[in-house]
Design a protein around this motif. Sequence first.
Motif, short mmCIF file in Angstrom:
data_model
loop_
_atom_site.label_atom_id
_atom_site.label_comp_id
_atom_site.label_asym_id
_atom_site.label_seq_id
_atom_site.Cartn_x
_atom_site.Cartn_y
_atom_site.Cartn_z
N LEU A 13 49.32 63.65 46.32
CA LEU A 13 49.32 63.24 44.91
C LEU A 13 48.43 62.02 44.69
O LEU A 13 47.74 61.92 43.67
CB LEU A 13 50.75 62.96 44.44
CG LEU A 13 51.67 64.18 44.34
CD1 LEU A 13 53.09 63.75 43.98
CD2 LEU A 13 51.14 65.17 43.30
N THR A 14 48.46 61.11 45.66
CA THR A 14 47.61 59.91 45.56
C THR A 14 46.14 60.29 45.61
O THR A 14 45.32 59.80 44.82
CB THR A 14 47.94 58.93 46.69
OG1 THR A 14 49.32 58.53 46.58
CG2 THR A 14 47.05 57.70 46.61
N ARG A 15 45.80 61.17 46.57
CA ARG A 15 44.40 61.62 46.68
C ARG A 15 43.97 62.39 45.43
O ARG A 15 42.84 62.28 44.97
CB ARG A 15 44.22 62.48 47.93
CG ARG A 15 44.31 61.70 49.24
CD ARG A 15 43.71 62.48 50.39
NE ARG A 15 44.42 63.71 50.65
CZ ARG A 15 45.48 63.80 51.48
NH1 ARG A 15 45.92 62.73 52.11
NH2 ARG A 15 46.06 64.97 51.68
N ALA A 18 45.13 61.91 42.36
CA ALA A 18 44.92 60.94 41.29
C ALA A 18 43.59 60.23 41.46
O ALA A 18 42.85 59.99 40.48
CB ALA A 18 46.07 59.93 41.28
N GLU A 19 43.25 59.89 42.72
CA GLU A 19 41.97 59.22 42.98
C GLU A 19 40.80 60.15 42.67
O GLU A 19 39.78 59.72 42.09
CB GLU A 19 41.91 58.77 44.44
CG GLU A 19 42.90 57.65 44.78
CD GLU A 19 42.93 57.34 46.26
OE1 GLU A 19 42.34 58.13 47.05
OE2 GLU A 19 43.54 56.32 46.65
N ALA A 20 40.95 61.42 43.05
CA ALA A 20 39.90 62.40 42.77
C ALA A 20 39.73 62.61 41.26
O ALA A 20 38.60 62.74 40.76
CB ALA A 20 40.22 63.72 43.46
N GLN A 21 40.86 62.64 40.53
CA GLN A 21 40.81 62.81 39.08
C GLN A 21 40.12 61.62 38.42
O GLN A 21 39.35 61.77 37.46
CB GLN A 21 42.21 62.98 38.52
CG GLN A 21 42.26 63.30 37.02
CD GLN A 21 41.56 64.60 36.70
OE1 GLN A 21 41.87 65.64 37.26
NE2 GLN A 21 40.58 64.56 35.80
N TYR A 40 57.54 65.73 54.82
CA TYR A 40 57.07 66.54 53.68
C TYR A 40 56.84 65.64 52.45
O TYR A 40 55.81 65.75 51.77
CB TYR A 40 58.09 67.63 53.37
CG TYR A 40 57.83 68.33 52.05
CD1 TYR A 40 56.85 69.33 51.94
CD2 TYR A 40 58.57 68.00 50.92
CE1 TYR A 40 56.61 69.95 50.74
CE2 TYR A 40 58.33 68.62 49.71
CZ TYR A 40 57.36 69.60 49.62
OH TYR A 40 57.12 70.22 48.42
N GLU A 41 57.82 64.75 52.19
CA GLU A 41 57.69 63.86 51.04
C GLU A 41 56.52 62.90 51.22
O GLU A 41 55.79 62.60 50.28
CB GLU A 41 58.99 63.07 50.84
CG GLU A 41 60.15 63.88 50.32
CD GLU A 41 59.88 64.45 48.93
OE1 GLU A 41 59.13 63.81 48.16
OE2 GLU A 41 60.37 65.55 48.63
N HIS A 42 56.37 62.43 52.46
CA HIS A 42 55.25 61.53 52.73
C HIS A 42 53.92 62.22 52.50
O HIS A 42 52.99 61.68 51.86
CB HIS A 42 55.35 61.02 54.18
CG HIS A 42 54.20 60.12 54.56
ND1 HIS A 42 53.03 60.60 55.09
CD2 HIS A 42 54.07 58.77 54.49
CE1 HIS A 42 52.22 59.60 55.32
NE2 HIS A 42 52.83 58.47 54.97
N ASP A 43 53.79 63.45 53.01
CA ASP A 43 52.56 64.21 52.84
C ASP A 43 52.31 64.54 51.37
O ASP A 43 51.17 64.51 50.89
CB ASP A 43 52.62 65.51 53.66
CG ASP A 43 52.63 65.24 55.17
OD1 ASP A 43 52.28 64.11 55.56
OD2 ASP A 43 52.98 66.17 55.92
#
Length: 268
Positions: free
Chosen positions: A22-24, A26-29, A14-17
């Motif tokens: 969150l990374t995706r 940030a990249e999208a933002q 769950y934490e990994h997902d």
Amino acid sequence: NSIIAETQRISQQYEHDKQAILTRKAEAQKIANQIDAAMTELTQLEDGSIIGDGRSDFTRETIRYDLDVNGNKLVLLDVPGIEGKEELVLEPIMQAVQKAHAVLYVTRKADPPQKGDEKKGSKGTLEKIKEHLGAQTEVWSIFNKGIKSVEPLRSKQLVNEGERDGLAVLEAEMRKQLGGNYAGLLPVSAYAAFLASTENLIPGGEKFKARTKFLSALDATSILQKTGFQDLAAKLGSEMAENGLVKIRRSNFNKANEAVLQLQSCVS
């Protein structure tokens, strides 16, 4: 133990997902911010930013455009309108008029300029024109017909019968007030001509969609012809631009003659 281990595995997954999401995000933002910045820059570079939005005082300062029409060099001064809050724009108008040898009175109405109210001491548009122009050489009326759809361009003539009647009264009044300084009338539809003559528009934007709509019905050359733009360009490159020295001498003579007449009236 197996239950505890499975619970830990699920928690770790769950934490990994969650971190991956969150990374995706940030990249999208980051990409969205880049797009917003690019659109802001495109908006500033898009053609048509000088087009008014209907307000009387859209233009507040005089803007200079250097043109070369058929080898004739012209300086076009876009001055504020005189039908808004005149106290805000009087000085730049007067400065521009003192430099000009031809003045274009642009109106969206097929009617004579508004008249003032003598009882209230207010001046109408025509009185303001005379006051601002002084002894200028040429005064042209430009009837800028507002067109937002293609249908009016399908007609044989840009100006309809009702507009022709109103413009005839306008011309009669202009000649009555301005005399030999009045040069004539040119009907145009600037917005449609603009759409046909530019390609530097934001894809998907309002002007881009309007241009696509117009060009799907008529080709650019036909639009420029039907909107009167080609006639206006021809006048700019011929009657308004040619014999520049003659026009300058005539303008200077008119100004000097007016000063002498004013002095004569004071003496007499």
